[in-house]
Write an enzyme that holds these catalytic residues in place. Structure first.
Site, PDB file in Angstrom:
ATOM      1  N   HIS B 134       0.813  -1.172  -0.174  1.00  0.00           N
ATOM      2  CA  HIS B 134       0.135  -0.200   0.049  1.00  0.00           C
ATOM      3  C   HIS B 134       0.964   1.396  -0.178  1.00  0.00           C
ATOM      4  CE1 HIS B 134      -2.658   2.864   1.886  1.00  0.00           C
ATOM      5  NE2 HIS B 134      -3.715   2.063   1.575  1.00  0.00           N
ATOM      6  N   ASP B 211       3.487  -4.293   7.981  1.00  0.00           N
ATOM      7  CA  ASP B 211       1.874  -3.486   7.948  1.00  0.00           C
ATOM      8  C   ASP B 211       1.100  -4.760   7.869  1.00  0.00           C
ATOM      9  OD1 ASP B 211      -0.394  -2.644   6.976  1.00  0.00           O
ATOM     10  OD2 ASP B 211       0.056  -1.949   5.135  1.00  0.00           O
ATOM     11  N   GLN B 214      -4.330  -5.646   6.816  1.00  0.00           N
ATOM     12  CA  GLN B 214      -5.112  -6.309   6.248  1.00  0.00           C
ATOM     13  C   GLN B 214      -5.431  -7.692   6.840  1.00  0.00           C
ATOM     14  OE1 GLN B 214      -7.618  -5.503   4.109  1.00  0.00           O
ATOM     15  NE2 GLN B 214      -6.732  -3.559   3.628  1.00  0.00           N
ATOM     16  N   LYS B 237     -10.575  -1.372  10.231  1.00  0.00           N
ATOM     17  CA  LYS B 237     -10.879  -2.593   9.391  1.00  0.00           C
ATOM     18  C   LYS B 237     -11.207  -3.628  10.178  1.00  0.00           C
ATOM     19  CE  LYS B 237      -7.211  -0.733   6.132  1.00  0.00           C
ATOM     20  NZ  LYS B 237      -8.050   0.027   5.079  1.00  0.00           N
ATOM     21  N   CYS B 382      -4.728   2.454  -3.612  1.00  0.00           N
ATOM     22  CA  CYS B 382      -3.621   3.016  -2.872  1.00  0.00           C
ATOM     23  C   CYS B 382      -2.498   1.933  -3.221  1.00  0.00           C
ATOM     24  CB  CYS B 382      -3.789   3.108  -1.547  1.00  0.00           C
ATOM     25  SG  CYS B 382      -5.071   4.650  -1.044  1.00  0.00           S
TER      26      CYS B 382
END
Lengths: 155, 426
Positions: B134, B211, B214, B237, B382
């Site tokens: 991202h 990261d 997700q 999220k 993104c």
């Protein structure tokens, strides 16, 4: 039904068979604009004959990647602008911008906007207004550059 | 415990509403942001209705209660991601801020004392990222490289959407100072072999930053077990509110990491000439923090833990298998990323041909779906470099979560076929 209110037949026609597409010589200015949210891109060239407001637009050519709205809008733009003076074209451009910011409330003037009236439905969808305006902003920028006004605004 | 999607859907009030001419909402945009259960909405409401005060500084009862809500959330998050030490949990605005925190603090190491040597990067040093990141895990590292003269390098992506590890020995070398990668791709759904990459990075003394935006909403994550140094995610999220994210870091690293944002509550002592800083986590939490959001995050953690992330994952895998199968039957539909469910999450990005060899633009696909009440995302999500890697500018993305159903996937596929009819050669 909703879809048809946005995707009027005029828009779909321009999308399937775009007018004046492709980059042509000669030209006075070329710009490249992107819509950063979706990655749509347009490269647009303007050819003018004369100086200042009275200059006549002899060609607008473009290469664009994007959705049906942005493709059709570029096609309609070239139909409207080629042959006009810069002054006349700027007036049309302002009219189109007002239409796109009207949230569907403005009754467009077909005398001025011709096929561009079909975009009235698009103005109800905030996420798509930028798609419709992409090539128009590029045109305005390119015209300002061609007139020697340096960087246009609206990038 | 059995997983009952109908019961779960009742927890999310928004799923009962209609959109666009009274169509039931079919929300397939959870990788963008998830919907919120009543439990989370109530927790935020309760905080503002009964406990609101500023934290750490107020001496009255409300101040105590607010501080308890905030620090209680920190303890809850620590347990949720597999650390016993809650001082390793830093609250941020979102995952982007968490990643920027690490990158900027590393940049600040250049002008800090010798204890920050571990974080210094400069000419000749290398920062390694991946092509599937991202933008929030690309741009902060570009900026760090520009500020310090370090070199940015990256892993490529294979045609089937996996991280290309063939060149790992060329990429991760003694010059590597930091390796930053996504646990799970927001476009491809690919779950990356974080443990393997981390082991390689640590073998050359590099830091590993992950990261997890997700991944955390969809699977049990244990940061110790992954063997990484920093791991970030965002609440919104994960059924939680916007405005709060988490950056976890190893205690011994956080203790020597220079500050990022300066301000109230991150200091120890301030003179007019200089300051000393609070120990972690407060060193990294300048100013008034998102307190109600922390209470909401705690409720979100309780919620997904109550349902069980293993159960969520099993449900999502069933949906994913169904979606990949149904989408494979649509001529002209090309799924980006792995076509099998193994090591794959539920972000399903695709391109669509109108049957005339011309691609139907994702904006147009999503507009047709929206008219049917199906919410998806269109664009580059993104992740522009990743889209360019696959030779495209944009894609349409459907992303699934615990409250989605097989029927909703069928509605998506019907909508995709309608888009082909509407824009295609016919």
């Amino acid at each position: 039904m909703q879809l048809q209110s946005m995707y009027q037949e005029i828009i779909l026609d321009h999308y399937r068979n775009p007018h004046h597409k492709g980059l042509r010589e000669p030209y006075d200015a070329e710009v490249h604009h992107v819509n950063p949210t979706c990655g749509d891109e347009v490269t647009l060239r303007v050819r003018l004959d004369g100086a200042d407001d009275g200059a006549r637009i002899t060609d607008v050519s473009y290469d664009a990647m994007g959705c049906s709205i942005s493709q059709a809008s570029a096609s309609v733009l070239t139909d409207l602008m080629i042959g006009k003076t810069v002054k006349e074209a700027m007036a049309i451009s302002e009219e189109f911008r007002s239409l796109m910011q009207s949230r569907g409330e403005l009754q467009p003037d077909e005398e001025v906007l011709e096929d561009a009236v079909a975009f009235a439905g698009v103005s109800k969808y905030p996420a798509r207004i930028k798609c419709a305006l992409l090539s128009w902003m590029a045109w305005k920028d390119a015209t300002a550059r061609a007139l020697g006004h340096g960087d246009g605004d609206e990038r | 415990m059995s997983f009952d999607v109908d019961r779960i859907r009742k927890d999310f009030p928004i799923l009962a509403r209609t959109v666009r001419e009274d169509r039931p909402l079919i929300y397939l945009d959870s990788a963008n942001t998830s919907q919120k259960p009543q439990q989370v909405i109530d927790a935020i409401d309760d905080y503002y209705s009964r406990h609101n005060a500023n934290i750490h500084r107020a001496t009255h009862q409300l101040g105590e209660e607010a501080t308890e809500a905030y620090e209680g959330a920190r303890i809850k998050v620590a347990g949720f991601i597999g650390t016993r030490d809650e001082s390793e949990v830093i609250f941020t605005k979102n995952i982007s801020e968490g990643l920027n925190l690490v990158a900027y603090a590393m940049g600040n190491a250049a002008t800090s004392g010798p204890e920050a040597e571990r974080f210094r990067v400069g000419p000749g040093d290398e920062i390694v990222i991946t092509e599937m990141e991202h933008h929030s895990n690309i741009v902060p590292w570009q900026l760090l490289a520009q500020r310090t003269g370090a070199t940015l390098r990256w892993f490529g992506v294979t045609d089937d959407g996996r991280l290309d590890l063939d060149r790992i020995d060329e990429l991760i070398t003694e010059r590597t100072k930091v390796v930053a990668l996504a646990h799970q791709s927001n476009v491809l759904g690919t779950i990356n072999p974080v443990r393997e990459v981390a082991a390689k990075a640590h073998a050359v003394g590099a830091l590993v930053v992950v990261d997890g935006a997700q991944a955390v909403p969809h699977m049990p994550v244990d940061v110790q077990d992954l063997g990484v140094d920093f791991y970030g995610f965002t609440a919104h999220k994960l059924c939680g509110p916007t405005g709060i994210g988490v950056l976890w870091g190893r205690r011994e690293l956080l203790e020597i990491l220079p500050p990022f944002l300066g301000g109230g509550e991150m200091i120890e002592t301030v003179w007019m000439e200089r300051s000393t800083y609070a120990p972690p986590p407060h060193r990294f939490e300048a100013g008034t923090m998102p307190i109600a959001e922390a209470a909401g995050l705690a409720a979100a953690v309780d919620y997904v833990t109550g349902v069980g992330l293993d159960a969520v994952r099993a449900h999502e895998r069933d949906l994913l298998g169904h979606a990949l199968e149904a989408m494979a039957e649509v001529p002209g539909l090309r799924v980006l990323g792995p076509l099998e469910t193994a090591n794959r999450g539920t972000a399903i990005s695709f391109t669509l041909d109108g049957g005339d060899g011309r691609e139907i633009h994702p904006h147009d696909v999503s507009q047709v779906l929206d008219a049917d009440g199906v919410a998806v995302r269109a664009g580059h999500h993104c992740a522009r470099p990743l889209h360019r890697r696959f030779g495209i500018n944009a894609s349409t993305r459907a992303s699934l979560y615990l409250y989605n159903t097989r029927d909703e996937i069928d509605a998506l596929v019907d909508g995709i076929r309608q888009a082909q009819k509407f824009f295609g050669a016919a």
